[in-house]
Design a protein around this motif. Structure first.
Motif, PDB file in Angstrom:
ATOM      1  N   UNK A  70      20.802  75.223  44.191  1.00  0.00           N
ATOM      2  CA  UNK A  70      21.752  74.145  44.495  1.00  0.00           C
ATOM      3  C   UNK A  70      23.089  74.370  43.773  1.00  0.00           C
ATOM      4  N   UNK A  71      24.192  73.922  44.364  1.00  0.00           N
ATOM      5  CA  UNK A  71      25.495  74.115  43.728  1.00  0.00           C
ATOM      6  C   UNK A  71      25.610  73.314  42.436  1.00  0.00           C
ATOM      7  N   UNK A  72      26.483  73.784  41.558  1.00  0.00           N
ATOM      8  CA  UNK A  72      26.724  73.063  40.306  1.00  0.00           C
ATOM      9  C   UNK A  72      27.451  71.762  40.595  1.00  0.00           C
ATOM     10  N   UNK A  73      27.181  70.723  39.825  1.00  0.00           N
ATOM     11  CA  UNK A  73      27.958  69.493  39.978  1.00  0.00           C
ATOM     12  C   UNK A  73      29.425  69.766  39.648  1.00  0.00           C
ATOM     13  N   UNK A  74      30.320  68.982  40.201  1.00  0.00           N
ATOM     14  CA  UNK A  74      31.753  69.165  39.934  1.00  0.00           C
ATOM     15  C   UNK A  74      32.013  69.138  38.435  1.00  0.00           C
ATOM     16  N   UNK A  75      32.813  70.070  37.963  1.00  0.00           N
ATOM     17  CA  UNK A  75      33.168  70.132  36.560  1.00  0.00           C
ATOM     18  C   UNK A  75      32.181  70.889  35.691  1.00  0.00           C
ATOM     19  N   UNK A  76      31.098  71.413  36.260  1.00  0.00           N
ATOM     20  CA  UNK A  76      30.075  72.105  35.486  1.00  0.00           C
ATOM     21  C   UNK A  76      30.307  73.613  35.382  1.00  0.00           C
ATOM     22  N   UNK A  77      31.222  74.168  36.163  1.00  0.00           N
ATOM     23  CA  UNK A  77      31.451  75.599  36.145  1.00  0.00           C
ATOM     24  C   UNK A  77      32.120  76.005  34.834  1.00  0.00           C
ATOM     25  N   UNK A  78      31.666  77.113  34.258  1.00  0.00           N
ATOM     26  CA  UNK A  78      32.262  77.567  33.001  1.00  0.00           C
ATOM     27  C   UNK A  78      33.622  78.189  33.274  1.00  0.00           C
ATOM     28  N   UNK A  79      34.435  78.262  32.269  1.00  0.00           N
ATOM     29  CA  UNK A  79      35.777  78.829  32.448  1.00  0.00           C
ATOM     30  C   UNK A  79      35.705  80.302  32.819  1.00  0.00           C
ATOM     31  N   UNK A  80      34.682  81.019  32.347  1.00  0.00           N
ATOM     32  CA  UNK A  80      34.523  82.439  32.691  1.00  0.00           C
ATOM     33  C   UNK A  80      34.226  82.590  34.179  1.00  0.00           C
ATOM     34  N   UNK A  81      33.316  81.761  34.706  1.00  0.00           N
ATOM     35  CA  UNK A  81      32.987  81.823  36.131  1.00  0.00           C
ATOM     36  C   UNK A  81      34.194  81.443  36.979  1.00  0.00           C
ATOM     37  N   UNK A  82      34.913  80.427  36.538  1.00  0.00           N
ATOM     38  CA  UNK A  82      36.094  79.987  37.277  1.00  0.00           C
ATOM     39  C   UNK A  82      37.159  81.079  37.285  1.00  0.00           C
ATOM     40  N   UNK A  83      37.354  81.735  36.160  1.00  0.00           N
ATOM     41  CA  UNK A  83      38.345  82.810  36.079  1.00  0.00           C
ATOM     42  C   UNK A  83      37.970  83.959  37.005  1.00  0.00           C
ATOM     43  N   UNK A  84      36.678  84.280  37.089  1.00  0.00           N
ATOM     44  CA  UNK A  84      36.230  85.357  37.974  1.00  0.00           C
ATOM     45  C   UNK A  84      36.509  85.010  39.428  1.00  0.00           C
ATOM     46  N   UNK A  85      36.285  83.758  39.807  1.00  0.00           N
ATOM     47  CA  UNK A  85      36.571  83.337  41.182  1.00  0.00           C
ATOM     48  C   UNK A  85      38.060  83.407  41.494  1.00  0.00           C
ATOM     49  N   UNK A  86      38.903  82.987  40.544  1.00  0.00           N
ATOM     50  CA  UNK A  86      40.345  83.063  40.769  1.00  0.00           C
ATOM     51  C   UNK A  86      40.822  84.511  40.871  1.00  0.00           C
ATOM     52  N   UNK A  87      40.244  85.411  40.064  1.00  0.00           N
ATOM     53  CA  UNK A  87      40.611  86.833  40.170  1.00  0.00           C
ATOM     54  C   UNK A  87      40.229  87.384  41.540  1.00  0.00           C
ATOM     55  N   UNK A  88      39.027  87.033  42.003  1.00  0.00           N
ATOM     56  CA  UNK A  88      38.596  87.478  43.329  1.00  0.00           C
ATOM     57  C   UNK A  88      39.507  86.919  44.409  1.00  0.00           C
ATOM     58  N   UNK A  89      39.855  85.644  44.317  1.00  0.00           N
ATOM     59  CA  UNK A  89      40.752  85.032  45.308  1.00  0.00           C
ATOM     60  C   UNK A  89      42.110  85.730  45.303  1.00  0.00           C
ATOM     61  N   UNK A  90      42.616  86.079  44.118  1.00  0.00           N
ATOM     62  CA  UNK A  90      43.891  86.784  44.032  1.00  0.00           C
ATOM     63  C   UNK A  90      43.829  88.152  44.686  1.00  0.00           C
ATOM     64  N   UNK A  91      42.730  88.873  44.459  1.00  0.00           N
ATOM     65  CA  UNK A  91      42.570  90.188  45.085  1.00  0.00           C
ATOM     66  C   UNK A  91      42.498  90.070  46.601  1.00  0.00           C
ATOM     67  N   UNK A  92      41.773  89.056  47.088  1.00  0.00           N
ATOM     68  CA  UNK A  92      41.681  88.848  48.535  1.00  0.00           C
ATOM     69  C   UNK A  92      43.048  88.512  49.123  1.00  0.00           C
ATOM     70  N   UNK A  93      43.822  87.682  48.432  1.00  0.00           N
ATOM     71  CA  UNK A  93      45.151  87.302  48.915  1.00  0.00           C
ATOM     72  C   UNK A  93      46.068  88.526  48.971  1.00  0.00           C
ATOM     73  N   UNK A  94      46.013  89.389  47.961  1.00  0.00           N
ATOM     74  CA  UNK A  94      46.855  90.592  47.980  1.00  0.00           C
ATOM     75  C   UNK A  94      46.428  91.563  49.082  1.00  0.00           C
ATOM     76  N   UNK A  95      45.130  91.667  49.324  1.00  0.00           N
ATOM     77  CA  UNK A  95      44.630  92.587  50.345  1.00  0.00           C
ATOM     78  C   UNK A  95      44.946  92.099  51.759  1.00  0.00           C
TER      79      UNK A  95
END
Length: 107
Positions: A70-95
């Motif tokens: 099941x997905x994490x409740x809102x606000x439960x994601x760690x900053x490391x996981x969130x940073x990894x998602x933002x890095x992936x989103x940035x790479x996808x946007x550049x590609x």
């Protein structure tokens, strides 16, 4: 050699008139008989798995709409996981930039 009926495929062993191999669940002990249909199904499944694996090797990440848990409740994601998602989103946007794209509307 006669051909199988139209629309029906057989394994090489079946075409040569061999009997189905007898073995147990481990493949070593007698007890279970594998028919040509079963062997064809296993072969087809393995072929499909290899096709999917070849397809996935072209990508570094694969997005799927399903989750293993099941997905994490809102606000439960760690900053490391969130940073990894933002890095992936940035790479996808550049590609493949999408900021100027809009989805097609359904009538």
């Amino acid at each position: 050699m006669s051909l199988p009926p139209r629309g029906r495929r057989t394994t090489g062993a079946a075409r040569r008139g061999r009997r189905a191999r007898e073995c147990g669940p481990t493949g070593k002990t007698p007890g279970r008989r594998f028919t040509g249909d079963y062997l064809l199904a296993v072969t087809t499944l393995k072929s499909f798995a290899r096709t999917v694996a070849r397809f996935l090797t072209r990508y570094g990440a694969f997005r799927a709409p399903t989750l293993a848990q099941p997905p994490l409740p809102l606000g439960e994601m760690t900053s490391t996981e969130e940073a990894a998602l933002f890095r992936l989103a940035g790479r996808l946007e550049r590609a493949r930039p999408w900021s100027s794209r809009v989805p097609d509307t359904v009538p």
